[in-house]
Design an enzyme around this catalytic site. Structure first.
Site, short mmCIF file in Angstrom:
data_model
loop_
_atom_site.label_atom_id
_atom_site.label_comp_id
_atom_site.label_asym_id
_atom_site.label_seq_id
_atom_site.Cartn_x
_atom_site.Cartn_y
_atom_site.Cartn_z
N CYS A 159 1.03 -0.12 8.75
CA CYS A 159 2.34 0.63 8.58
C CYS A 159 2.41 1.92 9.34
CB CYS A 159 2.34 1.17 7.22
SG CYS A 159 1.48 2.54 6.70
N ARG B 6 10.80 9.33 -0.10
CA ARG B 6 9.50 8.62 -0.77
C ARG B 6 8.42 9.60 -1.45
NH1 ARG B 6 6.06 6.18 2.86
NH2 ARG B 6 4.78 6.10 1.01
N ASP C 93 -2.48 14.48 4.21
CA ASP C 93 -1.12 14.43 3.86
C ASP C 93 -0.33 15.75 4.16
OD1 ASP C 93 -1.26 12.00 3.17
OD2 ASP C 93 -0.96 12.16 0.95
N ARG D 137 3.39 0.38 0.41
CA ARG D 137 1.81 -0.40 0.98
C ARG D 137 1.02 0.11 -0.19
NH1 ARG D 137 -3.36 1.01 1.54
NH2 ARG D 137 -4.33 -0.35 3.08
N ASP E 57 -10.36 -3.67 3.12
CA ASP E 57 -11.42 -4.44 2.91
C ASP E 57 -12.36 -3.84 1.70
OD1 ASP E 57 -11.36 -2.06 5.01
OD2 ASP E 57 -13.40 -2.37 5.26
N ARG F 89 -4.01 -0.18 8.26
CA ARG F 89 -4.32 0.31 6.78
C ARG F 89 -5.29 -0.90 6.23
NH1 ARG F 89 -0.16 4.71 4.17
NH2 ARG F 89 -2.01 4.95 2.96
N PRO F 90 -6.43 -1.02 6.58
CA PRO F 90 -7.30 -2.05 5.90
C PRO F 90 -7.47 -2.05 4.45
CG PRO F 90 -8.65 -0.80 7.50
CD PRO F 90 -7.30 -0.35 7.34
N LYS G 241 3.58 12.09 -6.91
CA LYS G 241 3.61 10.82 -6.41
C LYS G 241 2.34 10.02 -6.73
CE LYS G 241 4.15 9.50 -2.06
NZ LYS G 241 3.22 8.42 -1.60
N ASN G 242 1.46 10.67 -5.87
CA ASN G 242 0.20 9.63 -5.89
C ASN G 242 -0.65 9.64 -7.02
OD1 ASN G 242 0.97 9.46 -3.10
ND2 ASN G 242 -0.80 10.50 -2.27
C1 UD1 Z 1 -4.09 7.56 -0.39
C2 UD1 Z 1 -2.82 8.28 -0.59
C3 UD1 Z 1 -2.15 8.91 0.82
C4 UD1 Z 1 -3.14 9.79 1.25
C5 UD1 Z 1 -4.44 9.18 1.34
C6 UD1 Z 1 -5.73 9.94 1.87
C7 UD1 Z 1 -1.65 7.45 -2.62
C8 UD1 Z 1 -0.47 6.35 -2.71
N1 UD1 Z 1 -1.71 7.34 -1.11
O1 UD1 Z 1 -3.75 6.54 0.34
O2 UD1 Z 1 -1.03 9.71 0.57
O3 UD1 Z 1 -2.76 9.99 2.69
O4 UD1 Z 1 -5.00 8.51 0.21
O5 UD1 Z 1 -5.90 11.12 1.20
O6 UD1 Z 1 -2.50 7.71 -3.45
N2 UD1 Z 1 -9.75 2.33 4.50
C9 UD1 Z 1 -10.29 1.39 4.86
N3 UD1 Z 1 -10.36 0.15 4.14
C10 UD1 Z 1 -10.00 0.25 2.94
C11 UD1 Z 1 -9.21 1.28 2.27
C12 UD1 Z 1 -9.18 2.25 3.39
O7 UD1 Z 1 -10.88 1.39 6.12
O8 UD1 Z 1 -10.13 -0.63 1.82
C13 UD1 Z 1 -9.37 3.57 5.51
C14 UD1 Z 1 -7.81 3.65 5.62
O9 UD1 Z 1 -7.49 3.04 6.83
C15 UD1 Z 1 -7.70 5.11 5.94
C16 UD1 Z 1 -9.02 5.74 5.20
O10 UD1 Z 1 -9.87 4.81 4.69
O11 UD1 Z 1 -8.02 5.46 7.32
C17 UD1 Z 1 -8.45 6.60 4.07
O12 UD1 Z 1 -7.64 5.52 3.05
P1 UD1 Z 1 -7.54 5.78 1.31
O13 UD1 Z 1 -8.24 6.89 1.18
O14 UD1 Z 1 -7.87 4.25 0.93
O15 UD1 Z 1 -5.93 6.07 1.28
P2 UD1 Z 1 -4.95 5.23 0.59
O16 UD1 Z 1 -5.28 5.16 -1.00
O17 UD1 Z 1 -4.26 4.13 1.19
#
Ligand code: UD1
Length: 419
Positions: free
Chosen positions: A116, A398, A306, A92, A124, A121-122, A22-23
């Site tokens: 969520c 999902r 995950d 998301r 930034d 889930r910022p 999926k990812n």
């Molecule tokens: C992706 C995966 C999700 C997995 C996660 C971590 C998909 C669709 N989803 O989610 O299944 O659990 O990777 O392996 O691929 N963060 C910030 N700022 C940002 C972005 C992220 O603070 O701009 C923080 C998030 O809040 C979280 C951490 O970084 O605590 C990891 O997030 P991220 O690696 O971005 O995960 P996703 O891409 O959302």
């Protein structure tokens, strides 16, 4: 809302084929927007998030079609640059479309994905990287209005955390940007490599994916291609956890064992034995699992967040105490309260969960609050004595294609009860 009724315990035994990731599928679908001709993605799982991505592509003007596990995307008719709020809310991770829409249209409008079920889930890191690449972003009443009036430009981006989604967004934005983009502290997940492989096959010039420094030389345009989505390592880990929790044995077909390297040693620690051959993993579990001492979630190649919840369900029936530390998301223990209903003995203190294995779980009604937490309840239900009724199945849908069919193939008694 449909529910899953599990009659336990059952000892899983048999062979299943693991579906596509999926990812990987979601960013690959977004990536097709960059191409000037049709893309075909093989091994796409049939999941609600994939359907949502198809709806986003159709809204933007793509023609899409599915035949079995092949998804065809013709992006030539793209003329919209926004994602409607209800589609952003459904998924998301639709934020990964931002870099692709900007690259294709020079502008994008979408609602802020917000928090969520896993806590805040910022985004930034996504936004600051895109700003650096020349994107003007107005955040207005939960809406993001983005434009790159002078086009996207290649820059140096140093992430403070190796965010998967932010790395994907920059890859998508940088492929056709003017000049070279270098990402340091990039995410190294297999899904990043899959995205880079697809983009390179379409004519992009990306090197270093899978390492923490990725270099993207901007090219003028990309063409469509055919690509096979990598197998879903989290679905694979979930089936292993279900088999281990029930003292069974399994052959997983169509996996990349290397992608499971962060999780297999923990199964071994609990007494499971493996035989690995090319794309196949055979695992057999002891009738009573031993404890897993420490599970610390980390960015790849560390233990994946995950897989934390399914693994915890397995530790709940192991002999001894296992410690979990969740380092990636703030609020990823929602399954714990439901596991307690089944008789598990787990204490949570901040990011740490202490799991004292019990001899037997007993079936009860439980509710899934998120995708992987829901999968953990299914794992626990399979090991529990009596009936477990899992509600909130839409979360589980999902991420797992044909979950109950696969579990039944392995000898479980699982029925989907309609609304
Ligand atoms: C992706 C995966 C999700 C997995 C996660 C971590 C998909 C669709 N989803 O989610 O299944 O659990 O990777 O392996 O691929 N963060 C910030 N700022 C940002 C972005 C992220 O603070 O701009 C923080 C998030 O809040 C979280 C951490 O970084 O605590 C990891 O997030 P991220 O690696 O971005 O995960 P996703 O891409 O959302």
């Amino acid at each position: 809302m449909s529910k899953l009724l599990i009659q336990g315990p059952s000892r899983l035994k048999g062979e299943i084929r693991v579906h596509g990731a999926k990812n990987s599928t979601l960013p690959l679908m977004a990536a097709s927007l960059l191409c000037d001709s049709t893309c075909v993605l093989h091994n796409c799982p049939i999941l609600s998030d994939v359907k949502t991505s198809e709806k986003i592509l159709q809204h933007l003007g793509c023609r899409t079609g599915r035949s079995g596990s092949d998804v065809l995307i013709d992006p030539r008719g793209v003329e919209q640059s926004d994602i409607p709020e209800h589609l952003m809310r459904e998924m998301r991770s639709s934020i990964v479309f931002l870099g692709a829409i900007l690259s294709r249209m020079g502008r994008a409008e979408l609602s802020f994905p917000g928090g969520c079920e896993l806590g805040p889930r910022p985004i930034d890191l996504h936004l600051s990287a895109l700003r650096k690449m020349g994107v003007t972003i107005q955040e207005d009443h939960g809406c993001l209005k983005c434009s790159a009036p002078e086009g996207l430009k290649g820059v140096q981006i140093a992430f403070s955390f190796p965010s998967v989604g932010a790395t994907e967004n920059v890859l998508l934005a940088a492929c056709c940007a003017g000049g070279t983009t270098t990402i340091t502290n990039a995410a190294r997940e297999p899904e990043i490599c899959d995205l880079a492989d697809f983009l390179n096959c379409c004519g992009a010039k990306i090197s270093g994916a899978g390492d923490s420094t990725i270099v993207i030389e901007g090219v003028k345009s990309l063409h469509g291609c055919e690509h096979e989505v990598i197998p879903d390592r989290i679905a694979a880990a979930t089936y292993l956890a279900a088999t281990a929790a029930t003292g069974g044995s399994i052959i997983l077909n169509h996996v990349v064992p290397e992608h499971l390297a962060p999780v297999l040693p923990l199964f071994e620690e609990s007494g499971c034995r493996f035989a690995i051959h090319e794309k196949e993993i055979y695992m057999s579990a002891p009738s009573r699992l031993g404890r897993i001492k420490n599970v610390r979630t980390m960015p790849y190649p560390g233990f994946p967040t995950d897989a934390q919840a399914p693994m915890m369900a397995m530790a709940a029936v192991a002999n001894g105490t296992s410690i979990f530390v969740e380092n990636i998301f703030e609020s990823r223990y929602k399954h714990v309260g439901e596991l307690l209903r089944l008789g598990a003995n787990i204490k949570v203190e901040g990011r740490v969960a202490v799991v004292e294995g019990v001899g037997r779980l007993s079936g009860a009604p439980v509710e899934a609050a998120d995708l992987r937490g829901g999968a953990a309840l299914v794992v626990a239900g399979l090991a529990a004595q009596g009936e477990t009724l899992v509600s909130g199945v839409r979360h589980i849908d999902r991420g797992y294609e044909c979950l109950e069919e696969n579990l039944c193939l392995l000898g479980a008694q699982v029925k989907r009860l309609p609304d």
